[in-house]
Design an enzyme around this catalytic site. Structure first.
Site, PDB file in Angstrom:
ATOM      1  N   ALA A   1       0.868  -1.178   0.000  1.00 55.49           N
ATOM      2  CA  ALA A   1       0.000   0.000   0.000  1.00 55.49           C
ATOM      3  C   ALA A   1       0.905   1.228   0.000  1.00 55.49           C
ATOM      4  O   ALA A   1       1.826   1.322   0.812  1.00 55.49           O
ATOM      5  CB  ALA A   1      -0.901   0.008   1.232  1.00 55.49           C
ATOM      6  N   GLU A   2       0.659   2.154  -0.905  1.00 55.88           N
ATOM      7  CA  GLU A   2       1.619   3.242  -1.125  1.00 55.88           C
ATOM      8  C   GLU A   2       1.776   4.155   0.090  1.00 55.88           C
ATOM      9  O   GLU A   2       2.781   4.827   0.235  1.00 55.88           O
ATOM     10  CB  GLU A   2       1.221   4.056  -2.358  1.00 55.88           C
ATOM     11  N   ASN A   3       0.776   4.170   0.968  1.00 55.59           N
ATOM     12  CA  ASN A   3       0.900   5.004   2.166  1.00 55.59           C
ATOM     13  C   ASN A   3       1.866   4.400   3.184  1.00 55.59           C
ATOM     14  O   ASN A   3       2.249   5.075   4.134  1.00 55.59           O
ATOM     15  CB  ASN A   3      -0.467   5.231   2.813  1.00 55.59           C
TER      16      ASN A   3
END
Lengths: 217, 214
Positions: free
Chosen positions: B46-48
């Site tokens: 997940a890019e976060n």
């Protein structure tokens, strides 16, 4: 780390026209109390750098809704419809930056670099007005370093020396932002005696102030 | 009967292999995780800031996915900062990214982040993902109100040029190659002719198979 401070001292740091880095991703890891105090202070014409525009009632969205922001630099503004409305009325300037480029531009500033070379944004409107530089046969965009007067850091556990580690996904932009501002203020989830040196993510020299509650010593 | 989104997600799940590190975008791509068989060891990013993203949860944590929804982390996973996350994404360490799009064209160019004058949500991490991932799969419905989203040339501002590798719609699977856009598979509910009629792009049609996984 200089000091543990209470809200009055934080508000005295704030000035109109400041450029402010605010940590968090869709407000996960955003220091909401520090943002509330900025709203309370009424400082205006701010440039805010944040991953996104937050929500109308959460994160940097609160500053935007209170019309304190003249420019927003972010990767995404879709969760705060008020940003789009202000843009249409030409009441806010928005610079949209690819998320990885945003992180790297902030890192570059914190690390004393002039910028970074990246293929992200080539052949898109992101490249407009930017230098294209060829290195080892490949084309890159020159993306300039991005720093600020003030960084607001959240999602952290602090120790009494000012070291920080971060809770779950609240880490996101916080560690890099803590390297790229003149003054770095942290709103910790909690303060413990000592973080194991192996677990420190943001070492204390990056931190200037840590906000504590009114009744804390 | 699977709906259009389920057809797309289940077909894309077949593209994921054991050991892959995969980033799923918001919308249809998120559904892909539901169709990956348990015995396949696929790690989601997940890019976060998660390596080893797990399912959505109601648990009281501070873990969110890239859409800001409460999510979980899998055993052996890691929380990372945005710099590390985009080092994975931009440095070619993501095997497959699956993203939605407004338009994609026969040259593999993708438009997904702005409808000028109407909607300007921003690009988030999409530009980095399509530029940096080893393989880019575009998940989208074939048409919008009868208009083809598979174009000769994108009409909207680009997310990136020449980056899409595979396009999966409810009607077909298409592969972007150097010589053009190949029609690989067609859903059993449609004929090749149906796909050609619903597609603005020029299609190269050699051996066409029945869509797998549906």
């Amino acid at each position: 780390m200089k000091d543990f401070i209470k809200k009055d001292k934080f508000i005295r740091i704030l000035k109109d026209e400041m450029v402010v880095l605010v940590g968090g991703f869709l407000t996960n890891g955003t220091p909401e109390t520090l943002v509330d105090l900025m709203v309370e202070s009424g400082v205006k014409n701010l440039t805010v750098i944040c991953n996104d525009g937050g929500f109308t009632d959460k994160g940097v969205g609160k500053l935007i809704v209170n019309n304190q922001v003249k420019k927003l630099i972010a990767s995404h503004i879709g969760t705060n419809p008020y940003v789009g409305q202000l843009m249409q009325e030409n009441r806010i300037e928005v610079e949209l930056v690819p998320q990885g480029t945003l992180a790297e531009r902030i890192r570059a500033y914190g690390a004393g670099l002039g910028g970074v070379l990246t293929p992200t944004g080539l052949d898109t409107i992101v490249e407009v007005g930017k230098q294209i530089i060829e290195v080892q046969g490949k084309k890159y965009l020159l993306e300039e370093a991005l720093g600020a007067d003030l960084a607001l850091i959240g999602g952290a556990v602090a120790d009494k020396y000012g070291n920080l580690k971060y809770i779950e996904t609240m880490r996101n932009f916080n560690p890099v932002m803590a390297t790229a501002a003149e003054v770095v203020v942290v709103e910790p989830y909690k303060i413990i005696e000592e973080i194991n040196p192996e677990d420190v993510i943001t070492p204390f020299p990056f931190v200037d102030y840590i906000l504590v509650g009114e009744n804390d010593e | 009967m699977m709906n259009d989104k389920e057809i797309i997600a289940s077909r894309i799940a077949l593209e994921l292999s054991d050991g892959d590190l995969v980033n799923l975008g918001i919308g249809i791509p998120t559904l892909v995780a539901d169709y990956v068989p348990k015995e396949k060891k696929v790690t989601f990013q997940a890019e976060n800031g998660i390596i080893g993203l797990g399912p959505l949860t109601e648990e009281d944590t501070n873990i969110v996915n890239a859409g800001g929804m409460k999510a979980s982390i899998q055993k052996g996973g890691a929380f990372i900062d945005s710099l590390t996350s985009f080092t994975f994404i931009r440095g070619g360490h993501i095997d497959i990214t699956v993203l939605g799009a407004l338009e994609v064209d026969q040259e593999g160019s993708i438009a997904s982040w702005i409808i000028p004058g109407k909607k300007v949500p921003g690009m988030g991490g999409a530009m980095d993902l399509v530029t940096g991932a080893k393989k880019v799969i575009i998940a989208l419905t074939h048409t919008n109100k009868g208009q083809s989203k598979i174009m000769k040339k994108c009409s909207l501002p680009l997310t990136a040029a020449h980056q899409a590798n595979l396009i999966v719609t409810e009607m077909a699977v298409l592969s972007v190659e150097n010589d053009g856009l190949h029609l690989l598979e067609v859903h059993p509910g449609y004929t090749i002719d149906d796909v050609v009629k619903a597609t603005d792009a020029d299609l190269i049609i050699n051996k066409v198979e029945r869509m797998k996984g549906v």
